[in-house]
Design an enzyme around this catalytic site. Structure first.
Site, mmCIF file in Angstrom:
data_model
loop_
_atom_site.group_PDB
_atom_site.id
_atom_site.type_symbol
_atom_site.label_atom_id
_atom_site.label_comp_id
_atom_site.label_asym_id
_atom_site.label_seq_id
_atom_site.Cartn_x
_atom_site.Cartn_y
_atom_site.Cartn_z
ATOM 1 N N ARG A 319 47.557 44.268 45.018
ATOM 2 C CA ARG A 319 47.423 45.268 46.071
ATOM 3 C C ARG A 319 48.196 46.529 45.718
ATOM 4 N NH1 ARG A 319 45.482 45.932 51.437
ATOM 5 N NH2 ARG A 319 44.371 43.981 51.231
ATOM 6 N N GLU A 707 49.251 46.775 59.299
ATOM 7 C CA GLU A 707 50.088 47.254 58.200
ATOM 8 C C GLU A 707 49.997 48.757 57.906
ATOM 9 O OE1 GLU A 707 48.072 44.132 55.885
ATOM 10 O OE2 GLU A 707 50.000 43.874 54.888
#
Ligand code: MTE
Ligand code: MOS
Length: 754
Positions: A319, A707
């Site tokens: 990520r 997030e």
């Protein structure tokens, strides 16, 4: 638009509602795992035996002296494990180790009639160690080539060509810190055995299914003999995605061996010293710009501090690589990732899951290069923003890039950016000892688990004969408001008042094979599964509606359905369509969509001390059509402030000396680890949801929110850099450590003055 995103005219989704447990939270009536433990009779308490070395071999472990301590019931060691002595999924995390891999690692656990008995018993366990050389920092790990796991490379275009086409090429390095989760509720587990040796575990876990699987393999049981329930968490933030499993397994092992309920609840200090944190990273980079400041090429190596075992370090690195571009078009890219193996806690998921670390690299680059390019940093960022038609380095089209620009323009307008820029320049010119800084940064965050298989979810919806509805889904509640949203989804789908719907705690025997509640995808995945279950029930009720006519009430239909033997409950399922990911080549379309946001931050900095305040923050964030606006705004504010904490306050320090304390976490309490509190809140914080942002393909047109807002905090870091620059001559690049604590800001000021 697909049916999934269609919203009925009268919908409970989109309504402003408080968190479903808000009144329980604020009155103290909300029960957490350990509250349940303390209401359980015949309870045993578990205490760890912690190793006093960063790296050592255990040469002897004698539990006998512990049994002389009154109240000690059982000492748990490796010999007691009937199944696999490992608390992870990668088999690199022995639950009871023979080699100590980080300071304060538990080498045995003691069960006592009271926690005090267990604590004294743990101190009595005799352990001999043979200390070994240790690696404590990423830089040491790089020097000694201590790495673990795969070393992915993401590449697009040809960086050599890119640098040849660049008129300005810069190189640099940065070493930036991790972050302690500091959820209010520390790790907690309660295990109970029933008459056949099956175990029921209540755990503060974001991933009940994996907790179940790990407990099963440690105990040598099949998954159907282990049930895990999570009532709610007092915060998880990623720290309870993988790290609860070992604690649950110890409690379960204790319960199996003694036949009594066993409770583990870590103290704050134990939680901080024994459980994993956000990965700190080291990055080295080379970047090329053309004459107009447009990014041409980026070459970088990202090394994360993985700690002693892999845990989630590989996906976190994926990520990170997928977010080095943040919101910027870079034609030629080559980024390498590797995970350092160090003698520290095993670093793990933390809100953003590597995304923030990847983005920090490019934001740091833009912030450092802007003055040397002679372009205002905000203008430099604006110039490089993705546009429709652009593709990310991993091959995914940047759909809805125009929303990024729309959010950017909206922040520019509503924050009076240009006017304040001038005001600040004037004020700074007049004031030698205190400077203000202003910066704007964008966020583009990919939504979905990179690992395609995880993008599935289940739900169980029961309609009882009285018409009341009980829903269960695979997601866990950690304060983020998932359950609130799921209630709104079910009520909307069934067309019922929300009071008719109740939500029961997450359990693996209700919905099996769930993914972690993580990657911000909880509402997307579980919401679609809940809606699917509701739609099935409604479809079965259609003949009833035909029979009774349109004026029939819900209760009349349910009664009629029951007497006509129509099934009144359903299991729902959802999988995200259209995803692809090749982990080998790091190419594909791993994300269903991107969440966008933009923030402008203003800070003031004191030149004598480096102390600063965040004066004002303007945020426009894209949540699609919000399922629950109050919850979403709370998530944006909370995520943002948590990001500010990571970037400007929270300073994890380990003892890196060669003394006896080597490897010890020096900041192991709130007294030495500074969290943002009310006094660090921006004086003026304005959060707006981007309008006209329906996300087709997601439940009721909404987008994930958990997030992405954390990364809006880069605006504060960059505003600090801007203020620091004002202390020196123009055109000077500002190096700013991360976290940019007052001390770090002070040294940055000294740097530009020099
Ligand atoms: N908000 C609160 N209050 N507490 C938390 O622990 N965790 C964050 C975010 N928001 C968290 C939170 C993280 S790391 C994630 S991945 C998402 O919530 C998970 O929930 P969601 O998928 O339902 O958004
Ligand atoms: Mo969140 S870091 O994906 O639990």
């Amino acid at each position: 638009m697909s049916r999934l995103s269609d919203r009925p005219v009268t919908a409970l989704v989109g309504e402003t509602r408080p968190h479903e447990s808000a009144s329980l939270h604020v009155t103290g009536r909300a029960l957490y795992t350990d509250d349940i433990a303390l209401r359980t009779p015949y309870l045993l308490h578990a205490h760890p035996v912690n190793a006093p070395h960063a790296h050592a071999t255990i040469t002897r472990l004698d539990p006998k002296p512990a049994y002389d301590v009154p109240g000690v019931v059982r000492v748990l060691t490796a010999e007691d494990v009937p199944g696999v002595n490992d608390s992870g999924t990668k088999h690199d995390e022995p639950l009871f180790p023979t080699e100590v891999m980080f300071r304060d690692q538990a080498v045995a656990w003691v069960l006592g009639e009271s926690l005090e008995a267990a604590r004294v018993g743990a101190a009595a366990v005799e352990v001999d160690y043979e200390p070994l050389p240790s690696i404590v920092t990423v830089v040491e790990a790089i020097e000694q080539e201590s790495f673990q796991g795969v070393q992915p490379r993401m590449e697009r275009g040809d960086v050599t060509t890119g640098f040849a086409d660049s008129t300005h090429v810069f190189e640099g390095e940065i070493d930036f810190a991790g972050q302690e989760h500091f959820y209010l509720e520390t790790h907690a587990s309660l295990a109970i055995v029933d008459d056949d040796g099956q175990v029921f575990i209540q755990s503060s876990t974001q991933h009940p299914t994996e907790t179940q699987e790990i407990v099963a393999h440690v105990l040598g049981l099949a998954s159907h003999q282990v049930t895990v329930q999570c009532v709610r968490m007092g915060g998880g933030f990623g720290g309870k995605e993988m790290q609860p499993h070992g604690f649950a397994a110890v409690a379960a092992l204790g319960a199996r061996l003694t036949g009594r309920p066993v409770r583990i609840r870590l103290t704050r200090q134990q939680d901080m010293t024994m459980s994993g944190k956000r990965h700190g990273f080291h990055a080295s980079w080379k970047v090329g710009f053309d004459d107009d400041g447009r990014l041409q090429a980026l070459e970088a190596t990202l090394t994360s501090d993985g700690g002693w075992s892999l845990d989630l370090s590989e996906p976190v690195m994926s990520r990170a690589l997928c977010h080095v571009d943040n919101a910027y078009w870079i034609p030629h890219v080559r980024v390498d990732g590797r995970v350092a193996k160090t003698h520290k806690t095993s670093q793990t998921a933390f809100r953003g899951f590597g995304g923030p670390q990847g983005m920090l690299v490019i934001e740091d680059i833009l912030g450092r290069c802007a003055p040397v390019l002679g372009i205002d940093a905000t203008e430099l960022r604006r110039r490089n923003l993705y546009e429709e038609g652009h593709v990310t380095p991993y091959g995914q089209p940047v759909r809805h890039a125009e929303r990024l620009v729309r959010a950017w323009d909206q922040v520019v307008a509503t924050s009076d950016f240009a006017q304040r820029r001038e005001e600040i320049a004037r004020a700074n010119a007049e004031n030698p000892h205190s400077k203000r800084g202003l910066a704007m940064t964008p966020v583009k965050f990919g939504i979905s688990f990179n690992y395609t298989s995880f993008n599935q979810a289940g739900a169980l919806v029961h309609v009882y004969k009285d018409g009341s509805v009980l829903i269960n889904h695979g997601g866990t509640e950690m304060g983020q408001g998932l359950h609130t949203k799921m209630l709104q989804v079910a009520a909307t789908a069934l067309g019922l008042p929300i009071e008719r719907v109740r939500l029961a705690p997450t359990r693996t025997d209700k919905v099996p094979n769930t993914s972690a509640t993580a990657a911000s995808s909880g509402a997307d995945l579980n919401g679609a599964a809940v809606k699917d279950a509701c739609d099935q029930i409604l479809a079965r009720l259609e003949p009833v509606r035909d029979r009774l006519g349109p004026t029939a009430t819900w209760e009349e239909m349910v009664t009629d359905a029951y007497f006509h033997r129509i099934q009144l409950w359903a299991a729902g399922f959802y999988k995200t369509e259209g995803l692809s990911w090749d982990a080998q080549s790091m190419q594909g379309e791993p994300f269903k969509y991107f969440a966008y946001g933009v923030a402008a931050a203003e800070v003031s900095v004191d030149g004598f001390t480096g102390a600063y305040e965040v004066e004002r923050v303007d945020i426009v964030h894209d949540v699609g059509d919000s399922l629950s606006p109050l919850v979403d705004i709370g998530q944006i504010e909370g995520g943002f402030v948590q990001g500010v904490g990571w970037l400007t306050l929270e300073d994890l320090r380990w003892d890196v000396s060669d003394g006896p304390g080597r490897g010890r976490l020096a900041t192991q309490a709130a007294s030495t680890y500074k969290l943002p509190s009310l006094s660090e809140m921006p004086r003026d914080l304005r959060v707006t949801l981007l309008d006209r942002a329906t996300e087709d393909g997601a439940v009721y047109g909404s987008k994930a929110v958990g997030e992405p807002p954390l990364m809006l905090a880069f605006s504060v870091r960059e505003a600090l850099r801007d203020a620091v620059a004002a202390f020196g001559p123009s055109g000077v690049s500002v190096d700013l450590a991360s976290p940019a604590t007052p001390e770090a800001v002070y040294w940055a000021i000294e740097g530009v003055r020099a």
